[in-house]
Design a protein around this motif. Structure first.
Motif, PDB file in Angstrom:
ATOM      1  N   LYS A  53      30.797  -6.820  18.254  1.00 25.42           N
ATOM      2  CA  LYS A  53      32.291  -6.650  18.682  1.00 25.42           C
ATOM      3  C   LYS A  53      32.302  -6.283  17.447  1.00 25.42           C
ATOM      4  N   LYS A  54      33.809  -5.869  16.799  1.00 25.94           N
ATOM      5  CA  LYS A  54      34.478  -5.198  16.087  1.00 25.94           C
ATOM      6  C   LYS A  54      34.390  -5.643  14.653  1.00 25.94           C
ATOM      7  N   GLN A  94      31.171  -2.196  13.366  1.00 27.01           N
ATOM      8  CA  GLN A  94      30.976  -3.112  14.094  1.00 27.01           C
ATOM      9  C   GLN A  94      30.430  -3.962  13.038  1.00 27.01           C
ATOM     10  N   ASP A 118      27.493   7.208  18.266  1.00 23.08           N
ATOM     11  CA  ASP A 118      27.296   5.929  18.751  1.00 23.08           C
ATOM     12  C   ASP A 118      26.504   6.107  19.828  1.00 23.08           C
ATOM     13  N   TRP A 148      32.366   1.804  25.286  1.00 22.69           N
ATOM     14  CA  TRP A 148      31.360   1.818  23.621  1.00 22.69           C
ATOM     15  C   TRP A 148      31.396   2.821  22.609  1.00 22.69           C
ATOM     16  N   ASN A 183      27.339   2.538  28.688  1.00 26.23           N
ATOM     17  CA  ASN A 183      28.251   2.027  29.051  1.00 26.23           C
ATOM     18  C   ASN A 183      29.197   2.257  27.959  1.00 26.23           C
ATOM     19  N   GLU A 204      31.720   3.634  15.515  1.00 28.35           N
ATOM     20  CA  GLU A 204      32.013   1.725  16.355  1.00 28.35           C
ATOM     21  C   GLU A 204      30.793   1.859  15.212  1.00 28.35           C
TER      22      GLU A 204
END
Length: 765
Positions: free
Chosen positions: A174-175, A531, A158, A152, A149, A527
């Protein structure tokens, strides 16, 4: 009885898994450090480990040459024969069903699961390769992994996290919402909440740089420096008293002011630590660098009659030695005081060689009285505070000059000996300052003093310093370290959940000149940090501890944060920086209950008044024998010893503190009064304002309905006399000067107090 049943069930679970099921779980390649060593350490090293005085049957399994050596009366057998399972006695013994032959023996209450037995078998088949303990191998910058991915992630953190998630078949969350995110980053960097105005400004800022601007602004606040200093107080075992029976007052707060100053100017980590270990020894030492060495003198000191001074002097040196091991090496050095370490390659000689670095100051083991300032010390005057020590806040100092304990070595070094069983009056072999070779031999040419020790700590080949430091910063930002046992990187400690990520961060920290703000920003911008903390039933079952970082962990605020948040949002917080410690609300007579009878300023608690009641918790007076009770209820460290990770508990007492602490009741009243001034006299607007300041988000319609009903119900109770307005509004010194109805204020204050008790209010998000 329950304990016995639990043990029985655990044993059954270990022994009923079939060989076929175990074989399915076995990795293709067995790694000694991550598969075999933890089992050996946990189940075998007590009898077959590094402590040569405790080895049973002549077999030691902690290093290859001993594990491969011949054993038995005739030296005709081998515990481990690489590649030869049939002739490896270890396999014979762990699979043996004879209770007199099986290992571990039944009386040890230790067992190996079928899976673990098969691991040993396959490891020997593959050559029984030993490796040095992972934490003692210098970190090497790993290759950043490729992930499926690619959309992301913000930075390398990350990539490492996502790679692990993909291997486990998981996906990141998700964020977090902008409200959750700003609350999280505020608390993680400053220990304080955002205001409603700051939350709204962030919500309205739609630029890509909005979040990064918040991070940068927070890192440049004094609040950041104070929050970092608060964490360091646990590490440095800072207190305002000496400890032991009479627990007399000491003056160490100018050193605390220096710590705030160091973080505020973003002093590099290597300089920050070197100043504290050996600031008196650096070339052209200044009064500032000497003051920094107060770190080493924060240990307890006794004034009890009848003690043996040399015995306690040894205890002080031991404290400095063990603090060094815990704070900078993540090693349990104290375990090697009385004998060789049972689990780690640290001998008793290693312990006392390290002890030798801290054994050379001319100090007494016994204070004569409460007025004595234990030598060596320096004097800090108001003139210093206006000049060379301009970061020391002498404004509220009761005297024009104060004496602060520091380090100063004697001109002739004191001889150091291995102490038999660690006892002060049983010297054995003489030793000289040195470091454990298993970690990193002390380099030729380095001075054998504390300055040399600091240089050793930051040697480019040191395997622990950077790892231990970034792991604690990660713990601060994410709730727990990549090595969960941040106090123990040894064989009994936890394995890193993301070893490559840990090494990447360690190398980055070193290469970027030990810049603390940079590494915090790097973590905050990931990231992974951003989360949501929402958790699915599947992840609750598969990864309840969030080891794989598939979400943000939900964290309760620390003891200091809970109090400081209430003061901040209520408008009561006094943001003065530095200076002597203050005495906020505590239960009446609490010091008298435990006084040693020696008199002095710590025999009776005299509460502060005015603005001093509302200083940050960092500045709360810390009496070792009676630490602030409300803070201890929320798991603050006692400060008796170096603490790098606080325990985490949930008890009914915590709810009682939130409901009854005068500081929180008073803050609720101030918050209610503040809301009236900001949004006017409409209760719904007041409640919404209070809720947003407490939780960093606007309330839902359902929440507003519940809180409004609570407000109205409280008004009715006031009318009927169930709530005595005058009593409730009289708690604390904050006085409301207004023509507002006392009944309305009391109802709103009780509503605000309810909001301050919400689980969401005392959580980071």
């Amino acid at each position: 009885m329950c304990f016995a049943v639990s043990c029985k069930n655990a044993k059954e679970e270990y022994t009923t898994i079939s060989k076929e099921e175990s074989l399915k779980q076995i990795p293709d390649s067995i790694d000694f450090s991550f598969h075999i060593k933890p089992i050996l350490s946990d189940r075998c090293f007590a009898c077959h480990g590094p402590d040569k005085n405790a080895v049973e049957g002549g077999l030691s399994l902690h290093k290859a040459e001993d594990a491969y050596a011949a054993i038995g009366e005739n030296l005709d057998r081998y515990a481990i024969v690489p590649g030869d399972v049939a002739n490896s006695e270890l396999i014979n013994r762990i699979f043996n069903e004879d209770p007199n032959m099986v290992m571990p023996p039944e009386e040890s209450n230790l067992i190996l699961s079928a899976y673990e037995k098969e691991l040993f078998k396959k490891w020997i088949e593959q050559g029984a390769v030993y490796k040095k303990h992972w934490a003692f191998v210098p970190p090497v910058k790993p290759v950043v992994p490729k992930v499926e991915n690619e959309g992301w992630g913000k930075n390398e953190i990350d990539k490492f996290v996502l790679k692990k998630l993909e291997l486990e078949g998981f996906s990141p969350s998700k964020k977090a919402s902008k409200e959750q995110l700003i609350r999280r980053v505020f608390f993680s960097i400053t220990g304080l909440p955002p205001s409603a105005e700051q939350v709204n400004a962030f919500l309205n800022d739609t630029t890509e740089e909005a979040y990064e601007k918040i991070v940068d602004s927070l890192l440049n606040t004094v609040a950041y420096a104070e929050y970092m200093a608060a964490d360091w107080m646990d590490v440095a075992r800072y207190a305002d008293t000496h400890g032991y029976q009479d627990d007399f007052e000491r003056t160490m707060w100018p050193w605390r002011d220096w710590v705030i100053h160091a973080f505020n100017k973003n002093m590099s980590y290597d300089e920050f630590i070197t100043y504290q270990l050996a600031g008196d020894m650096i070339p052209n030492a200044t009064k500032e660098s000497i003051l920094a060495t107060g770190f080493n003198r924060n240990h307890k000191i006794t004034a009890e009659g009848g003690v043996i001074p040399e015995e306690y002097r040894i205890e002080y040196v031991e404290d400095r030695t063990n603090t060094f091991g815990t704070a900078f090496l993540g090693m349990t050095m104290e375990c090697a005081r009385c004998h060789d370490h049972k689990y780690d390659p640290l001998s008793q000689k290693d312990h006392f060689q390290l002890f030798g670095f801290f054994n050379n100051i001319d100090e007494k083991g016994l204070m004569a009285n409460a007025q004595e300032i234990p030598k060596p010390y320096i004097t800090v005057s108001k003139k210093d505070a206006d000049g060379v020590l301009d970061f020391v806040n002498m404004t509220n100092s009761p005297t024009p000059k104060v004496e602060v304990m520091v380090m100063k070595d004697m001109s002739k070094p004191r001889e150091t000996f291995v102490l038999n069983r660690g006892v002060y009056d049983q010297p054995a072999d003489q030793v000289f300052p040195g470091t454990p070779e298993a970690i990193l031999p002390f380099p030729e040419g380095f001075p054998k003093n504390r300055l040399g020790l600091a240089k050793w700590l930051f040697h480019e080949d040191h395997p622990l310093t950077a790892r231990v430091a970034v792991n604690r910063i990660w713990q601060r930002m994410f709730g727990k370290g990549l090595v969960e046992s941040s106090y123990d990187f040894g064989n009994q400690g936890a394995l890193p959940s993301h070893p490559e990520l840990l090494d990447f961060l360690a190398i980055k920290f070193q290469k970027e000149e030990w810049n603390v703000k940079n590494i915090i920003k790097f973590m905050a911008l990931s990231e992974t940090f951003q989360q949501s903390s929402e958790i699915s039933e599947e992840m609750q079952e598969k990864d309840p501890e969030n080891t794989y970082l598939s979400r943000a962990s939900r964290l309760r605020l620390s003891a200091e944060m809970i109090r400081d948040q209430a003061l901040k949002i209520s408008g009561l917080l006094n943001d003065e920086v530095g200076g002597p410690s203050v005495k906020p609300y505590q239960p009446e007579g609490i010091w008298e209950e435990t006084t040693g009878g020696g008199g002095g300023s710590t025999s009776t608690y005299i509460q502060s008044s005015g603005k001093d009641l509302y200083r940050k918790s960092l500045y709360t007076f810390w009496k070792r024998t009676v630490p602030p009770p409300s803070m201890m209820t929320f798991d603050a460290a006692s400060r008796d010893l170096c603490t790098v990770k606080r325990q985490e508990t949930n008890t009914p007492l915590q709810a009682l503190v939130l409901l009854n602490d005068p500081q929180l009741i008073e803050a609720a009243r101030a918050l209610a009064y503040k809301s009236i001034g900001v949004v006017g006299k409409e209760p719904k607007d007041q409640i919404a304002y209070i809720f947003q300041n407490a939780t960093s988000r606007a309330p839902s319609e359902e929440e507003m309905a519940i809180l409004t009903n609570f407000y109205q119900d409280t008004l009715r109770k006031i009318e009927t006399g169930e709530v005595v307005t005058e009593e409730y509004l009289s708690i604390g010194e904050f006085a409301v000067v207004s023509d507002i109805s006392q009944k309305d204020l009391a109802a709103l204050a009780l509503t605000a107090h309810t909001i301050l008790n919400l689980d969401e209010t005392i959580s980071r998000g």
